[in-house]
Design an enzyme around this catalytic site. Structure first.
Site, PDB file in Angstrom:
ATOM      1  N   GLY A 191       0.809  -1.217   0.000  1.00 30.18           N
ATOM      2  CA  GLY A 191       0.000   0.000   0.000  1.00 30.18           C
ATOM      3  C   GLY A 191       0.837   1.260   0.000  1.00 30.18           C
ATOM      4  NE  ARG A 212       9.854  -4.694   1.234  1.00 29.76           N
ATOM      5  CZ  ARG A 212      11.043  -5.157   0.837  1.00 29.76           C
ATOM      6  NH1 ARG A 212      11.133  -6.197   0.050  1.00 29.76           N
ATOM      7  NH2 ARG A 212      12.140  -4.564   1.230  1.00 29.76           N
ATOM      8  CG  ASP A 213       2.668  -2.160  -2.857  1.00 30.05           C
ATOM      9  OD1 ASP A 213       2.731  -2.653  -3.991  1.00 30.05           O
ATOM     10  OD2 ASP A 213       1.663  -2.281  -2.138  1.00 30.05           O
ATOM     11  CD  GLU A 214       3.004  -2.401  -7.776  1.00 28.95           C
ATOM     12  OE1 GLU A 214       4.034  -2.669  -8.411  1.00 28.95           O
ATOM     13  OE2 GLU A 214       2.051  -3.188  -7.634  1.00 28.95           O
ATOM     14  N   GLY A 236       9.319  -2.784  -3.162  1.00 26.10           N
ATOM     15  CA  GLY A 236       8.574  -3.935  -3.662  1.00 26.10           C
ATOM     16  C   GLY A 236       9.024  -4.371  -5.037  1.00 26.10           C
TER      17      GLY A 236
END
Ligand SMILES: *[C@@H]1O[C@H](CO)[C@@H](O)[C@H](O)[C@H]1NC(C)=O
Ligand SMILES: *[C@@H]1O[C@H](CO)[C@@H](O)[C@H](O)[C@H]1NC(C)=O
Ligand SMILES: *[C@@H]1O[C@H](CO)[C@@H](O)[C@H](O)[C@H]1NC(C)=O
Length: 419
Positions: A191, A212-214, A236
């Site tokens: 998120g 820790r995402d896109e 991520g």
């Protein structure tokens, strides 16, 4: 910021042409032309140390910027912000953000929306302009930081985005945009997307993302993007997706992408759906210690399936990839899990050398055609998943670390400093 840009430019192969772009990107008039009128928020109700700079930004925009060649100026200093602003429908303007704006309200939405702008530039002249989202106070329950909607001929550069409660920077549609020299620091949790982008003829370059995402992700619809010199620093990893019904993505180039840690090096993610992804080149990727590597997954379990049979993936080239995953048996360095009803066509691997920190790896292919790894050479029918053990690829060497690589991401429950 200059340091980041310098490192990226020197340590990752520098690039020459504009590749996939179809024409001019960025504002059409100069920064100087837009300084014909300086609209300082301090003259429109704003104060340094303000508890809510939002209304002053909006007032400055409406009273001074609109209809002029003008620069909305937030001078260096600290400001809190509790009221979100939509700056809609102006042309020939700049947003010079030299201050640090800190989120205080948890209202959802976006702190700053730039909408229907043309010939627009958002930047910091001192490379210190930042939005601090303090997302640890309202994780996944607050605003995103910046959204640029259906704008043309624009740039966003030399800015810092820290700890958004949700995604950091979103470009929604529009054309001829340029995003560069951005530092994005989010938390080590889903998120926390860095940059999500759709539209036509956009250039994204020299961007560093920790989260820790896109990292930098293309969503549909998208065409004619060049995305280069991207540093996913305990992130991520970058992706295309999630893709579902009516997907329309073509002519996308990513090159010179470094990923340190992360969920994947690059992922295409979809489940069911319709439409296409075609003519994509992913070139010069370096990665250390990601979970997955080259990951095409058309049965991605984290998304609700679209109604169509699958998005058709055609002509996707992976050229010159070096790196390793953490455990290549648990999570393959290469997998093509394509939709059985719409097998992938023309997947091409050239000089892809991906391996595993454990010294053991498998690759997986399902309904995928092309050249390299476990891809079948040609055909149009589905086939069941195959899992094959591989040995260390010829020519594989462990990619170098870069100065400043993080050993782990930022905590979810404490402040993240502005770099
Ligand atoms: C954007 O700039 C191009 C020139 O590069 C121009 O042709 C186009 O009309 C501009 N877009 C708008 C909405 O003015
Ligand atoms: C395949 O995609 C590349 C871009 O990666 C493009 O240059 C090429 O023309 C495409 N090939 C076909 C047959 O469309
Ligand atoms: C990696 O991220 C950390 C934290 O954001 C930063 O201090 C470091 O400079 C980054 N590394 C590079 C090379 O940008």
């Amino acid at each position: 910021m200059l340091t980041t840009r310098f490192l990226l430019a020197t340590l990752l192969t520098a690039s020459a042409a504009y590749a996939q772009l179809t024409g001019h990107v960025g504002p059409t008039s100069t920064t100087t032309a837009k300084r014909a009128k300086i609209c300082n928020v301090l003259d429109y109700g704003g104060t340094i140390g303000s508890s809510d700079i939002g209304p002053a930004i909006l007032n400055t925009f409406n009273s001074c910027v609109k209809g002029n060649y003008a620069t909305l100026y937030v001078p260096a200093g600290s400001y809190d912000m509790a009221t979100w602003v939509t700056l809609n429908g102006a042309s020939n303007w700049a947003f010079q953000m030299d201050g640090v704006i800190t989120r205080t309200s948890t209202t959802s939405g976006h702190m700053i929306v730039i909408q229907n702008a043309n010939d627009f530039e958002m930047f910091s002249s001192n490379s210190a302009g930042a939005i601090q989202g303090n997302g640890y106070q309202c994780r996944n329950a607050g605003p995103r930081l910046l959204r640029v909607i259906t704008s043309t001929n624009f740039s966003v550069h030399d800015l810092i985005f820290v700890d958004s409660p949700e995604f950091h920077v979103i470009v929604q549609g529009g054309s001829n945009g340029e995003l560069y020299n951005l530092a994005i620091r989010g938390t080590n949790l889903g998120g926390s997307d860095g940059v999500d982008i759709t539209g036509n003829n956009h250039w994204v370059h020299d961007v560093e993302v920790t989260n820790r995402d896109e990292c930098v992700t293309v969503k549909s619809p998208a065409s004619n993007f060049l995305i280069e010199r991207i540093w996913c620093n305990q992130s991520g990893g970058s992706a295309m997706g999630s893709l579902s019904d009516g997907t329309a993505i073509s002519n996308i180039v990513y090159r010179n992408v470094y990923t340190n840690g992360g969920n994947q090096i690059y992922m295409f993610k979809s489940y069911g759906g319709s439409g296409y992804v075609k003519n994509v080149l992913l070139q010069n990727f370096l990665a250390r210690g990601t979970a997955y590597g080259l990951d095409v997954n058309q049965y991605w379990s984290s998304q609700t399936p679209g109604t169509g049979p699958g998005v058709q993936f055609t002509n996707i080239t992976f050229d010159t990839w070096d790196g390793y995953v953490a455990d290549g048996v648990a999570r393959p360095p290469i997998q093509f899990i394509c939709a059985d009803a719409t097998p992938c066509q023309q997947m091409i691997l050239k000089d892809v050398r991906l391996w595993s920190a454990t010294g053991k790896a498998v690759v997986k292919c399902e309904s995928a055609y092309g050249t390299g790894s476990c891809l079948k050479a040609s055909g149009t029918t589905s086939y069941a998943i195959t899992t094959s053990s591989i040995t260390q690829p010829a020519g594989y060497t462990v990619p170098p670390t870069l100065a400043g690589d993080l050993a782990s991401g930022f905590a979810t429950n404490s402040p993240i400093p502005i770099p």
